[in-house]
Motif scaffolding. Structure first.
Motif, PDB file in Angstrom:
ATOM      1  N   MET A 188      57.144 -17.387  19.608  1.00 27.86           N
ATOM      2  CA  MET A 188      57.518 -16.449  20.649  1.00 27.86           C
ATOM      3  C   MET A 188      58.863 -16.884  21.229  1.00 27.86           C
ATOM      4  O   MET A 188      59.081 -18.051  21.495  1.00 27.86           O
ATOM      5  N   THR A 189      59.775 -15.942  21.410  1.00 26.47           N
ATOM      6  CA  THR A 189      61.086 -16.258  21.968  1.00 26.47           C
ATOM      7  C   THR A 189      61.106 -15.944  23.455  1.00 26.47           C
ATOM      8  O   THR A 189      60.334 -15.124  23.944  1.00 26.47           O
ATOM      9  N   ALA A 190      62.025 -16.604  24.155  1.00 21.63           N
ATOM     10  CA  ALA A 190      62.170 -16.359  25.594  1.00 21.63           C
ATOM     11  C   ALA A 190      62.728 -14.961  25.815  1.00 21.63           C
ATOM     12  O   ALA A 190      63.477 -14.452  24.990  1.00 21.63           O
ATOM     13  N   PRO A 191      62.370 -14.311  26.920  1.00 23.31           N
ATOM     14  CA  PRO A 191      62.932 -12.992  27.201  1.00 23.31           C
ATOM     15  C   PRO A 191      64.451 -13.072  27.354  1.00 23.31           C
ATOM     16  O   PRO A 191      64.982 -14.076  27.809  1.00 23.31           O
ATOM     17  N   THR A 192      65.123 -12.015  26.948  1.00 22.70           N
ATOM     18  CA  THR A 192      66.577 -11.959  27.055  1.00 22.70           C
ATOM     19  C   THR A 192      66.981 -11.843  28.512  1.00 22.70           C
ATOM     20  O   THR A 192      66.444 -11.011  29.244  1.00 22.70           O
ATOM     21  N   GLU A 193      67.917 -12.691  28.940  1.00 25.71           N
ATOM     22  CA  GLU A 193      68.474 -12.561  30.283  1.00 25.71           C
ATOM     23  C   GLU A 193      69.612 -11.550  30.208  1.00 25.71           C
ATOM     24  O   GLU A 193      70.498 -11.680  29.386  1.00 25.71           O
ATOM     25  N   HIS A 194      69.553 -10.563  31.071  1.00 26.32           N
ATOM     26  CA  HIS A 194      70.552  -9.502  31.055  1.00 26.32           C
ATOM     27  C   HIS A 194      71.676  -9.807  32.036  1.00 26.32           C
ATOM     28  O   HIS A 194      71.407 -10.187  33.181  1.00 26.32           O
ATOM     29  N   PRO A 195      72.949  -9.593  31.618  1.00 26.92           N
ATOM     30  CA  PRO A 195      74.027  -9.650  32.612  1.00 26.92           C
ATOM     31  C   PRO A 195      73.788  -8.548  33.638  1.00 26.92           C
ATOM     32  O   PRO A 195      73.150  -7.530  33.346  1.00 26.92           O
ATOM     33  N   ARG A 196      74.326  -8.706  34.824  1.00 24.58           N
ATOM     34  CA  ARG A 196      74.052  -7.710  35.878  1.00 24.58           C
ATOM     35  C   ARG A 196      74.597  -6.337  35.532  1.00 24.58           C
ATOM     36  O   ARG A 196      74.117  -5.332  36.041  1.00 24.58           O
ATOM     37  N   TRP A 197      75.604  -6.245  34.647  1.00 22.45           N
ATOM     38  CA  TRP A 197      76.192  -4.955  34.284  1.00 22.45           C
ATOM     39  C   TRP A 197      75.438  -4.255  33.150  1.00 22.45           C
ATOM     40  O   TRP A 197      75.714  -3.108  32.833  1.00 22.45           O
ATOM     41  N   CYS A 198      74.464  -4.923  32.534  1.00 22.33           N
ATOM     42  CA  CYS A 198      73.737  -4.358  31.389  1.00 22.33           C
ATOM     43  C   CYS A 198      72.826  -3.218  31.836  1.00 22.33           C
ATOM     44  O   CYS A 198      72.151  -3.318  32.858  1.00 22.33           O
ATOM     45  N   ASP A 199      72.782  -2.131  31.049  1.00 18.67           N
ATOM     46  CA  ASP A 199      71.878  -1.026  31.408  1.00 18.67           C
ATOM     47  C   ASP A 199      70.438  -1.319  31.008  1.00 18.67           C
ATOM     48  O   ASP A 199      69.544  -0.555  31.347  1.00 18.67           O
ATOM     49  N   ARG A 200      70.186  -2.417  30.309  1.00 16.46           N
ATOM     50  CA  ARG A 200      68.871  -2.970  29.993  1.00 16.46           C
ATOM     51  C   ARG A 200      68.011  -2.113  29.069  1.00 16.46           C
ATOM     52  O   ARG A 200      66.842  -2.387  28.869  1.00 16.46           O
TER      53      ARG A 200
END
Length: 94
Positions: free
Chosen positions: A1-13
Protein backbone atom coordinates in the motif's frame (compact mmCIF):
# COMPACT_ATOMS: atom_id res chain seq x y z
CA UNK A 1 0.00 0.00 0.00
CA UNK A 2 1.36 3.44 -0.91
CA UNK A 3 0.98 6.63 1.09
CA UNK A 4 -1.76 9.00 -0.08
CA UNK A 5 -0.60 11.69 -2.48
CA UNK A 6 -0.05 15.07 -0.86
CA UNK A 7 -1.60 17.74 -3.04
CA UNK A 8 -0.08 21.20 -3.55
CA UNK A 9 -2.56 23.86 -2.44
CA UNK A 10 -3.15 24.90 -6.09
CA UNK A 11 -4.09 21.35 -7.22
CA UNK A 12 -7.74 20.80 -8.20
CA UNK A 13 -7.38 17.30 -6.64
CA UNK A 14 -9.42 15.50 -9.29
CA UNK A 15 -7.95 12.48 -11.04
CA UNK A 16 -4.29 13.13 -10.08
CA UNK A 17 -3.43 9.43 -9.82
CA UNK A 18 -4.85 8.59 -13.28
CA UNK A 19 -3.07 11.56 -14.91
CA UNK A 20 0.11 10.92 -12.84
CA UNK A 21 0.30 14.64 -12.15
CA UNK A 22 -1.22 17.42 -10.11
CA UNK A 23 -2.94 20.11 -12.15
CA UNK A 24 -4.33 23.50 -11.22
CA UNK A 25 -7.58 24.71 -12.72
CA UNK A 26 -6.84 26.19 -16.14
CA UNK A 27 -6.75 29.99 -16.26
CA UNK A 28 -8.11 31.47 -19.48
CA UNK A 29 -5.93 34.29 -20.84
CA UNK A 30 -8.69 36.71 -21.83
CA UNK A 31 -8.16 40.26 -23.07
CA UNK A 32 -11.89 40.83 -23.70
CA UNK A 33 -11.00 41.47 -27.35
CA UNK A 34 -10.91 39.22 -30.42
CA UNK A 35 -7.52 37.49 -30.67
CA UNK A 36 -5.79 35.19 -33.15
CA UNK A 37 -5.35 32.46 -30.51
CA UNK A 38 -7.23 31.37 -27.40
CA UNK A 39 -4.79 30.39 -24.64
CA UNK A 40 -5.18 28.64 -21.27
CA UNK A 41 -2.39 28.37 -18.71
CA UNK A 42 -2.10 26.04 -15.71
CA UNK A 43 0.40 24.59 -13.27
CA UNK A 44 1.25 20.88 -13.46
CA UNK A 45 3.48 18.78 -11.27
CA UNK A 46 4.43 15.11 -11.43
CA UNK A 47 3.48 12.95 -8.47
CA UNK A 48 7.12 12.21 -7.63
CA UNK A 49 7.99 13.91 -4.30
CA UNK A 50 10.91 15.81 -5.88
CA UNK A 51 8.97 16.95 -8.96
CA UNK A 52 8.89 20.71 -9.50
CA UNK A 53 5.79 22.61 -10.69
CA UNK A 54 5.78 23.53 -14.41
CA UNK A 55 3.58 25.82 -16.50
CA UNK A 56 1.33 24.19 -19.09
CA UNK A 57 0.27 26.42 -21.99
CA UNK A 58 -2.57 25.18 -24.21
CA UNK A 59 -3.75 26.75 -27.46
CA UNK A 60 -7.44 26.07 -28.07
CA UNK A 61 -8.94 26.57 -31.51
CA UNK A 62 -7.22 28.46 -34.27
CA UNK A 63 -4.68 26.87 -36.58
CA UNK A 64 -2.47 24.10 -35.22
CA UNK A 65 1.09 25.40 -35.01
CA UNK A 66 4.30 24.91 -33.06
CA UNK A 67 4.57 28.66 -32.65
CA UNK A 68 1.76 30.67 -31.09
CA UNK A 69 1.84 34.38 -31.81
CA UNK A 70 0.24 36.46 -29.05
CA UNK A 71 -0.67 40.11 -28.97
CA UNK A 72 1.05 42.30 -26.38
CA UNK A 73 -2.28 42.42 -24.54
CA UNK A 74 -2.34 38.63 -24.34
CA UNK A 75 1.33 38.53 -23.24
CA UNK A 76 0.60 41.13 -20.54
CA UNK A 77 -2.39 39.13 -19.28
CA UNK A 78 -0.38 35.89 -19.52
CA UNK A 79 2.47 37.44 -17.48
CA UNK A 80 -0.02 38.47 -14.78
CA UNK A 81 -1.68 35.03 -14.67
CA UNK A 82 1.66 33.17 -14.61
CA UNK A 83 2.81 35.40 -11.73
CA UNK A 84 -0.39 34.54 -9.83
CA UNK A 85 0.14 30.81 -10.40
CA UNK A 86 3.84 30.92 -9.47
CA UNK A 87 3.01 32.87 -6.32
CA UNK A 88 0.50 30.14 -5.51
CA UNK A 89 3.16 27.44 -5.98
CA UNK A 90 5.54 29.02 -3.43
CA UNK A 91 5.65 27.82 0.12
CA UNK A 92 3.49 24.69 -0.03
CA UNK A 93 0.17 24.41 1.81
CA UNK A 94 -1.23 27.33 3.80
Amino acid sequence: MTAPTEHPRWCDRRDCERRAEHRSPAVHVDTNRPEASVVDVALIQGLHPLAEPMVSLTSIGGPAAEHIVMSTSQARVLTYKVRQLLDGAKGGAR
